[in-house]
Every structure is written in C-alpha cells, then in structure tokens.
Design an enzyme around this catalytic site. Sequence first.
Site, PDB file in Angstrom:
ATOM      1  N   GLY A   1       0.776  -1.235   0.000  1.00  0.00           N
ATOM      2  CA  GLY A   1       0.000   0.000   0.000  1.00  0.00           C
ATOM      3  C   GLY A   1       0.804   1.280   0.000  1.00  0.00           C
TER       4      GLY A   1
ATOM      5  N   TYR B   1       4.020   2.747  -5.513  1.00  0.00           N
ATOM      6  CA  TYR B   1       3.626   3.713  -6.548  1.00  0.00           C
ATOM      7  C   TYR B   1       2.162   3.558  -6.959  1.00  0.00           C
ATOM      8  CZ  TYR B   1       3.965   6.485 -10.845  1.00  0.00           C
ATOM      9  OH  TYR B   1       3.775   7.431 -11.830  1.00  0.00           O
TER      10      TYR B   1
ATOM     11  N   GLY C   1       0.172   1.075  -5.390  1.00  0.00           N
ATOM     12  CA  GLY C   1      -0.515   0.683  -4.160  1.00  0.00           C
ATOM     13  C   GLY C   1      -1.156   1.849  -3.443  1.00  0.00           C
TER      14      GLY C   1
ATOM     15  N   LYS D   1       4.189 -13.438 -14.276  1.00  0.00           N
ATOM     16  CA  LYS D   1       2.772 -13.162 -14.039  1.00  0.00           C
ATOM     17  C   LYS D   1       1.907 -14.350 -14.430  1.00  0.00           C
ATOM     18  CE  LYS D   1       3.170  -8.157 -14.226  1.00  0.00           C
ATOM     19  NZ  LYS D   1       2.928  -6.904 -14.948  1.00  0.00           N
TER      20      LYS D   1
ATOM     21  N   HIS E   1      10.262  -4.050 -22.824  1.00  0.00           N
ATOM     22  CA  HIS E   1       8.854  -3.640 -22.698  1.00  0.00           C
ATOM     23  C   HIS E   1       8.577  -2.437 -23.596  1.00  0.00           C
ATOM     24  CE1 HIS E   1       8.481  -5.629 -18.453  1.00  0.00           C
ATOM     25  NE2 HIS E   1       8.916  -6.452 -19.380  1.00  0.00           N
TER      26      HIS E   1
END
Length: 314
Positions: free
Chosen positions: A13, A16, A18, A140, A272
């Site tokens: 939390g 960035y 969160g 992921k 990416h």
Amino acid sequence: MEMGKSRVLIVGGSGYIGRRIVKASLAQGHETYILYRREIGVDIEKLQILLSFKAQGARLIEGSFSDHRSLVNAIKQVDVVICTISGVHIRSHHILLQLKLVEAIKEAGNIKRFLPSEFGTDPAQMANAMEPGRVTFDDKMTVRKAIEDAKIPFTYVSANCFAGYFGAGLCQPGSIVPSRESVCLLGDGNAKAIFVDEDDIGTYTIKAIDDPRTLNKTLYLRPLENILSQRDVIRIWEKLIGKELEKSTISAEEFLTMMKGQDYAQQVGLIHYYHVCYDGCLTNFEIGDEGEEASKLYPEVNYTRMDEYLKRYL
C-alpha cells in the site's frame, strides 16, 4: 462503510500504484486494510505513507511473508485482497512473495476476489515477447496458474502504460519529464499505446472488485481518448508549449543494439518499451470474452486525458 461493500486488504500500500489503490478504496467507502510488513525495517518514508492512510481511516494489519500464519490471519479479516508489490525485475523474489500470498489465501478460504500484482501489459498476450523482457510476463503467468489451480476467484488488471512513466517522458526510456527542445522517435512513432493516469488506475481497480462482470476476467484499462501514438503525445505537448520539438529517430535494429550494452534490469525494461512502441503490443488485439474494458463498464469515471496530464509539467 456503505452496505455491501467488500472489506479490502492492500499488500504494497505504500508503493507507486498501491497508494493510489488505497486512496481509491477509501474514497469509494470500503473498509480498507493495509498490510504493514516488518520487512520495511527503518524505511521512514514508507512508514509515514502508511500512517497518513491510517489517519484517513485505513487500518494497518501486521503481517510478514516470512510468517505464513500472520498472512492467513490478516486475510481472514477481509473479503478482497489486492497485491501491488513491485516486481523491479527481481524474478525469484517477486514471484515467491505472490505465491506465498496465494497459499495463504487458499488456506484462509474466505476471499471473494484476489487481484494479483499486474497493472501493466496483459501477460497472456505476450507469449512471443523477447528475452530478457519476457521474464515479467512469464512470472505473471506463473502466478495466474497458481491462482487458477487453487480455484481462487480473481480479477486481473491490465492498466497498460502509467502516464507518469510513459507519457511524461514522451515515450522515451529513461525520461520522466517532457523536453522542451528535442525528442527521439522510436521507429516511425505511429504505434498506438494506451496511457492511463495512475489515480484512474486506482479508481477503476476498486470499482471492479465487487462487480460480477469482472469476476474471473481481465479488466483492460483502454480509455478511448488515451489510445495514442508517440507522435500523438508529442503533438499534444507541442501544442501546450507552443513550439515544435526537434525530432530524431531510432530504428528497431538500433534500439536493440543499444539495449545490449545495458545491465539486466534495464534490458528487461527496454524490451517492454520495444514491444509497446515498435510492435504496438497493447493495441494489436481485440478484447475477447475473457476480458472487459474499464471505461465502458464505468462511463461515470471522468478519466484524465493526456493534455490535462501533461499540463502539470508546464
């Protein structure tokens, strides 16, 4: 707290994304819990972020990834778990933490929805991603498999490009402030990407957690007016500053050659950029039956357009 709203636990939390999700959860009236991990040690900035959320009504629950029982106990107090811990390209560490979380959720047995730490490119679309960048997508998919094998109800959030990292630098790796002088085009600069304000990521994510339409699906954040090419973003900025930037270009071959001289973590990030800006990987597929588009589901969200976003840099 409004009736029928899930109690939410956010892991990561103070991070960035969160902290945006915590903010949105509180704003939308959810009973909001944040995992306070002893691992933060003497990171005073993280602690102060958590304490500021506590002052706004969030509850801190102590727990540690090295203490399975503490995770299970924390999870038993809520209905929804959202993980936002950053990958930062440290493969084994990031994936291990999430798999521990999956085990704790499975044992707790009470969670109505789990949102793992995704919030970027949809890994299910990236089977052909290049090394070493594909590590992120492979990780992921490993976490997704664990979630689905454990039969945990889920929503995956594909938020595409964070506007602060991607848009503000005019799609140039290593830049987070738009230049008033020059810009380097990646290829022809015409591949379409998708830019999303970080606060809007939080808003859409929290809207989805109690929505039956997003259960066991991927939520794609594709706000129509923010589907833009690098050239489109540059034009918006040029209009704002009232001048044209000097433009150079780097071909795909040159980009890949330049990338080879970087360290591992930088190479992961550059791959990416390569897939987004040269391949158009964010927009070269249709959302199928396994997905929903956020701005269509929640038209009441007045998302931030890129001209508004870039005004903060004037």
